[in-house]
Enzyme design. Sequence first.
Site, short mmCIF file in Angstrom:
data_model
loop_
_atom_site.label_atom_id
_atom_site.label_comp_id
_atom_site.label_asym_id
_atom_site.label_seq_id
_atom_site.Cartn_x
_atom_site.Cartn_y
_atom_site.Cartn_z
N ASP A 120 43.55 33.21 41.32
CA ASP A 120 44.19 34.53 41.93
C ASP A 120 45.50 34.31 42.41
O ASP A 120 46.21 35.29 42.30
CB ASP A 120 43.03 34.96 42.76
CG ASP A 120 41.69 34.93 42.41
OD1 ASP A 120 41.68 35.52 41.19
OD2 ASP A 120 40.55 35.04 43.02
N ASP A 145 35.01 31.52 43.91
CA ASP A 145 36.07 31.79 44.88
C ASP A 145 35.81 31.04 45.83
O ASP A 145 34.50 30.57 46.30
CB ASP A 145 36.16 33.08 45.30
CG ASP A 145 36.29 34.00 44.26
OD1 ASP A 145 37.57 33.63 43.42
OD2 ASP A 145 36.26 35.49 44.10
#
Length: 178
Positions: free
Chosen positions: A152, A117
């Site tokens: 995401d 991420d």
Amino acid sequence: MRPLRLGLGIAVLVLALDQISKWWVRDVLMDPPHNIPVTSFFDIVFAWNRGIAFSLFRSDAAAARWIMVAVALAIVIGLAIWLSKLTHRWPAIALGLVIGGALGNVLDRVRFGGVFDFLWFHGEAYPGFCRFLETVWLGGFGCQWPAFNVADIGVCVGVGMLVLDGLFRREEKGKTAP
């Protein structure tokens, strides 16, 4: 374009954008790893998520990694079957976003043992906004959103589109013979 081909094309596009953006941030921009402030409320960071959404069920155990991969792939197979039966474009695009995002994160788990991420929003620069979030019971993250990635975004936008489709699509009435 048929809904199945459209959905699969979107899935491939999201998967490609996710993996290219992760590679560029992880291997080019973040060499060595460091935080890059972009604005007063947004940074590019180097973070590994070894759990599911918001790092829930975080585990460094090898079995957990493969269980998460298996569950995600089972969900992708179910979504692909659903996609193959669709007749409308909007839910096909939505499922393509979800499938591409899920596969992007699965690929990270298989390759690295966790999901990379790098996008991080935080609200320290806007204390009034943080107080507002707390008044509507959304301040549980301390006015910081967990880091996330392009996969995401695909999953969240796709799920949102499916919710909207479920709420607002009017099914066509089947014509019956007299």
